[in-house]
Every structure is written in C-alpha cells, then in structure tokens.
Design an enzyme around this catalytic site. Structure first.
Site, short mmCIF file in Angstrom:
data_model
loop_
_atom_site.label_atom_id
_atom_site.label_comp_id
_atom_site.label_asym_id
_atom_site.label_seq_id
_atom_site.Cartn_x
_atom_site.Cartn_y
_atom_site.Cartn_z
N GLU A 59 31.37 38.61 44.91
CA GLU A 59 31.79 37.29 44.44
C GLU A 59 32.51 36.52 45.53
O GLU A 59 33.48 37.01 46.10
CB GLU A 59 32.71 37.47 43.22
N ASP A 93 36.37 55.89 41.75
CA ASP A 93 35.56 55.77 40.54
C ASP A 93 35.91 54.45 39.84
O ASP A 93 36.87 54.38 39.05
CB ASP A 93 35.86 56.99 39.64
N HIS A 116 35.88 26.85 45.08
CA HIS A 116 34.59 27.56 45.04
C HIS A 116 33.47 26.79 45.73
O HIS A 116 32.48 27.38 46.16
CB HIS A 116 34.18 27.83 43.59
N LYS A 131 40.04 40.20 34.06
CA LYS A 131 38.87 40.28 34.95
C LYS A 131 39.30 39.82 36.35
O LYS A 131 38.91 40.42 37.36
CB LYS A 131 37.74 39.40 34.39
C1 MEV Z 1 37.04 34.65 38.48
O1 MEV Z 1 36.32 35.73 39.04
C2 MEV Z 1 38.39 35.10 38.00
C3 MEV Z 1 39.17 34.06 37.17
O2 MEV Z 1 38.37 33.60 36.10
C4 MEV Z 1 40.42 34.75 36.68
C5 MEV Z 1 41.21 33.94 35.68
O3 MEV Z 1 40.64 33.08 34.99
O4 MEV Z 1 42.43 34.22 35.59
C6 MEV Z 1 39.49 32.85 38.01
#
Ligand code: MEV
Length: 414
Positions: free
Chosen positions: A72, A269, A366, A253
């Site tokens: 990413e 792992d 981004h 995430k």
């Molecule tokens: C993107 O990979 C991760 C985010 O969505 C985390 C978040 O929203 O806190 C930017």
C-alpha cells in the site's frame, strides 16, 4: 504435481497463459526458489512485495530504522512523518511483558473432582516437559505453570504456560501440548479432544506511548485551524473508534498497516499477530480501537497496548535471509524489543492517519502515489516516472492524457 520446483514451474507456465513480465516477477534467483521449496509445499516461486525502511524512529531513547513489507502506498511515508513529529520530543516510550504463551489441551468428560486434580498437576506436567523445554530453561524461559477453565460446552481447557523467550513458540508449544496429553488424561480422568497453542497471546503484550506538545501539530494544518483544534480533533477522532465498531475496524486496520508490515518484513507470523490484535480489541465484548489519546496541560498523549507475539529466533525469522536482513536493519533486537518497536510503529501509523483524517483528509497525501502508479501504467520508467507523476499530480488527467504527457516529456530536449 511434480515433486521438484523447476518441473512444477514448467508445468504451470505451459498450463496457464502467464506473460513473461508476470512470470519473471515470481522467479527470483535459483537459490531462493530452492529455499521456497524447502519452506512450503508446492512452491513455484516467491512474491516480491515492496520492502521499505521507515527510518528516524526514537524508541526508548534509541534510534531505529524499521523495515516494512507492504503493497500500500503512503504507509511508510506516514510512519516516517509520525516518527519525526514525535522524535523531536523524546520519541516513543515502550514496554513489554515477559514472552508468555499458552499451550492448550482440551479434555472431555472431566468430573468436578478431575478438574480439581488437573488444577494441582503442575509438578507432573513440568516433569513431563522437562526434556522438550530444557533449552528454553537454559535461556531463562520454560514452564511457568498451568491454568484450568471449564468452557460452556463442559469441555475443560488446560493452559500450559511457557515463557518462549525469543521464539514465537508455535512448534515448542504444540509439542508440549501433545506430550502433556497422557499426564492430563490421567489427572483429569477425561479424554483429550485436541491440543494446540493459543495464538491469543494475551500475556505477551507490548505497548507504546508518546507525549507531544500540542504546538508541534502546527504543520500542514488547513488554513484557520489551530494546533489546539487539531489535537482536540485527534482525540475526538480516536474516540469514535471506542464507540463505533465500524470505525474501530478501520482505525485498527491503520495500526496494523505498521505492525503487519514489520511482521512480514521479518517473516513473523502475520496471521497470528493479526488474530491476536483483533481478539484483544474485542476483549470487552465489543470491538474497539486499540489506541487512546488525551490532551492535557498543552500536550497530546497517545498510547497503545496489545498482544504482540513477535519472534527473533525460530520459525522463518532467523531462517530466511531476507528476514535476517530485516533484523540487521533493526539492530538485531531480541523478541521483546522487536515487539516494543512494533507497538511504537503501530501507534505512529495511527497518529499519522488520525492527523491527516481530522485535518486535510487522507486523499491529499495519496494523490502523489496514485500519480506515480498512473505514470508507470502509461509506460514511464526511470526518471520519467517522477517527471510524469509530478505533471499528473498538478492536473486532472486520465490515462490517455498520461501517455500524451509522457510523449511530450520524451520529446523535450535534455
Ligand atoms: C488506510 O490504509 C488506513 C486508514 O484508513 C486508517 C484510519 O482510517 O485510521 C487511513
């Protein structure tokens, strides 16, 4: 499937129409192909995931560069940004518990008296496991006791607690769980249903915190937004992950963007680490964000704690040369230091994401990476990628325009 990797590869290439570029990307070198064949069943090559280094982290006063394997864009840039932001004021303070893991044996048909006997059979289990755990004992780890619980199905679970030192411990724990079966059946009077480690790693946690003067946030803020307001918004943004599960998943995430990419770079792992993190996030019965933020006395504080069963020995970690290279970049830490670095990285990732989200939004940063991929797709290579990406980022152009722009770049006098 043929037994050797080269025949498997030949069969695969002729059976499916895989282009030359695609095929070569999986091919790596012959020794690495051979190693892949030793590591997994039916290997046909290796997947070259990008590896980057987030340098400039200060973790407990020591500078560290963190290798990250991830597909990413912007994740590594975000980590580096947060490392610099926090690094000016001392960086991250971290901690880790002892590397305690549980080998679990599940028994059916155990009476109440059997359960009591199981609870006091630690000396017998310790004796049974003395041989397999001897090398761990020599390194200061080894058997730490047992714990017994009756589950709703009436099955009895016995946790054999082992300090696994620098290993992830899966092999050792699974061996221990299986070897302890007869002793436990004898003590409990029931029959073993299964024996396996638990990946929950609730006792093997690491955490990190930082304290940042609020004024430090006065970088890249939208016009009219004060640093104090940015800090307030970070706290409010993080609180959303405490009250709303769907936001907590995305919040976590982002944290795992850091932790999983370090896990992959060191061939730890990833699945075990991720499963444990998410189970920990849901330990109160509701899935919540893994980090907390407060503003107090003009400072923004961030903190995280979670199970982090990172290893620096055993498994693939000290076996694969790429993992050994990552450990060298990290300064060859022990497992607890690596878990602490992982906690700091997860928190850094989260801080960078929250700051972007509650100020200018995530998309602005981004677009630069999107433009570089667009340039590549249009056929740019080498220096052309940077030149074309810069032009693409400055205008709203589709793929057709990208090709035309690339042509113009190529026609420019050098
Ligand atoms: C993107 O990979 C991760 C985010 O969505 C985390 C978040 O929203 O806190 C930017």
């Amino acid at each position: 499937m043929p037994r050797d990797i080269e025949s498997r590869r030949r069969d695969l290439q002729s059976a499916f129409s895989i282009g030359t570029e695609e095929w070569e990307s999986l091919s790596v070198t012959a020794p690495l192909r051979e190693l892949a064949d030793v590591m997994v069943e039916s290997a046909v090559g290796c997947l070259p995931v990008p590896l980057g280094v987030a340098d400039g982290f200060i973790v407990d006063g020591q500078e560290v560069s963190i290798p990250m394997a991830i597909e990413e864009p912007s994740v590594i840039a975000a980590a580096r940004f947060a490392a610099r932001l926090v690094g000016r004021d001392g960086g991250f303070t971290t901690w880790a518990t002892e590397p305690l893991m549980a080998a679990q044996v599940f028994l059916e048909g155990v009476s109440a008296q059997g359960e009591t006997r199981l609870a006091s059979c630690a000396p017998r289990v310790r004796e049974t496991l003395a041989g397999p755990l001897a090398s761990l004992e020599r390194r200061g780890g080894g058997f730490r006791g047992i714990r017994v619980a009756r589950l709703p199905s009436s099955t009895v679970r016995v946790d054999i607690l082992v300090d696994v030192r620098d290993a992830m411990g899966a092999n050792r724990l699974n061996t221990a769980a299986e070897l302890a079966r007869p002793a436990l059946e004898e003590a409990g009077g029931g029959r073993v249903l299964m024996a396996i480690l638990s990946n929950a790693a609730e006792e093997r946690r690491a955490g990190a915190r930082f304290v940042l003067p609020v004024d430090r946030l006065a970088v890249r803020l939208p016009e009219g937004m004060s640093a104090a307001e940015a800090a307030r918004r970070i706290v409010a943004g993080a609180e959303l992950a405490q009250e709303d599960t769907s936001r907590a998943v995305t919040h976590n995430k982002g944290i795992m963007n850091g932790i999983s990419s370090l896990a992959l770079a060191t061939l730890n792992d990833t699945r075990a680490i991720e499963a444990a993190a998410h189970a920990w996030a849901a330990r109160g019965g509701t899935y919540r964000g893994l980090s907390r933020y407060t503003v107090e006395g003009g400072a923004l504080r961030g903190e995280i704690e979670l199970p982090l069963a990172f290893a620096t020995a055993g498994g693939s970690v000290d076996f694969h040369p790429a993992a050994r290279a990552s450990l060298a970049i990290l300064g060859n830490p022990d497992a607890r230091r690596l878990a602490r670095i992982a906690a700091a990285l997860g928190l850094a990732q989260n801080l960078a994401a929250l700051l972007a989200l509650v100020t200018s939004g995530i998309q602005q940063g981004h677009m630069r990476y999107h433009a570089a991929r667009q340039a590549w797709r249009a056929g740019a290579r080498g220096e052309e990628v940077r030149l074309l990406a810069r032009e693409l980022a400055a205008r709203t152009a589709g793929p057709a325009d990208a090709e035309a722009l690339l042509q113009k770049i190529r026609e420019r006098p050098r």
